[in-house]
Design a protein around this motif. Sequence first.
Motif, PDB file in Angstrom:
ATOM      1  N   CYS A  69      38.065  11.451 -21.727  1.00 47.54           N
ATOM      2  CA  CYS A  69      37.675  10.176 -21.157  1.00 47.54           C
ATOM      3  C   CYS A  69      37.410  10.746 -19.749  1.00 47.54           C
ATOM      4  O   CYS A  69      38.036  11.270 -18.828  1.00 47.54           O
ATOM      5  CB  CYS A  69      38.767   9.098 -21.150  1.00 47.54           C
TER       6      CYS A  69
ATOM      7  N   CYS B   2      39.917   8.105 -17.414  1.00 50.32           N
ATOM      8  CA  CYS B   2      41.598   8.177 -17.485  1.00 50.32           C
ATOM      9  C   CYS B   2      41.847   9.737 -17.763  1.00 50.32           C
ATOM     10  O   CYS B   2      42.996   9.905 -17.938  1.00 50.32           O
ATOM     11  CB  CYS B   2      42.009   7.190 -18.346  1.00 50.32           C
TER      12      CYS B   2
ATOM     13  N   CYS C 228      36.897   4.117 -24.925  1.00 51.22           N
ATOM     14  CA  CYS C 228      37.809   4.780 -24.581  1.00 51.22           C
ATOM     15  C   CYS C 228      39.129   4.091 -25.182  1.00 51.22           C
ATOM     16  O   CYS C 228      39.401   3.010 -25.009  1.00 51.22           O
ATOM     17  CB  CYS C 228      38.127   4.994 -23.060  1.00 51.22           C
TER      18      CYS C 228
ATOM     19  N   SER D  94      42.026   5.015 -24.676  1.00 49.13           N
ATOM     20  CA  SER D  94      43.107   4.965 -23.630  1.00 49.13           C
ATOM     21  C   SER D  94      42.942   3.872 -22.709  1.00 49.13           C
ATOM     22  O   SER D  94      43.852   3.103 -22.264  1.00 49.13           O
ATOM     23  CB  SER D  94      43.404   6.143 -23.187  1.00 49.13           C
ATOM     24  N   CYS D  95      41.920   3.803 -21.825  1.00 46.73           N
ATOM     25  CA  CYS D  95      41.642   2.880 -20.801  1.00 46.73           C
ATOM     26  C   CYS D  95      40.703   1.741 -20.944  1.00 46.73           C
ATOM     27  O   CYS D  95      40.276   0.914 -20.097  1.00 46.73           O
ATOM     28  CB  CYS D  95      41.549   3.822 -19.508  1.00 46.73           C
TER      29      CYS D  95
HETATM   30 ZN   LIG Z   1      39.776   6.177 -20.509  1.00 45.13          ZN
END
Ligand SMILES: [Zn+2]
Length: 154
Positions: A104, A107, A137, A139-140
């Motif tokens: 990403c 992040c 993403c 994750s974020c």
């Molecule tokens: Zn991310």
Amino acid sequence: MSSHYDVLGVAPNSTTSEIKRAYREKLLLTHPDKVGGELSTDLIQQIQLAYKVLSDETHRQEYDDELARGLQKQGFNINGEGLDIYSLEEFEFDEDAVLWHKMCCRCQAPEAIKLEESDLELGTDDGEGGLELVVQCNSCSLWIKVRYMEEADE
Ligand SMILES: [Zn+2]
């Protein structure tokens, strides 16, 4: 089905104080004095639930993710305007898992942006002879736009 944002009549990017204000206004509107004595418990419950989720940062994030996933599942291509654009060639291909992945750009989580073959089938015409789709993403929750050419069968 209305989202919690619809219930409170706020935009998805509203601040917490805007959400609080909308909540108070909505509660006033459902007051028995205003609705002619009929207490709409159903509506009040919806408003309270919406506020409970949206006023809590963690719950709101989870709910936003859910909404985004829901939209994705319906094959809904969010308006990609303003998103960063990447080429599928910038992704790494994992032959075992048969998917493309990429770190990403926001992040920096490794392999946080993934595309499977079935995702690529959902791409829409990018107006320049290729295809494009938006992907998030893991994750974020950042959305990016990915462009690629239709794959020739080998
Ligand atoms: Zn991310």
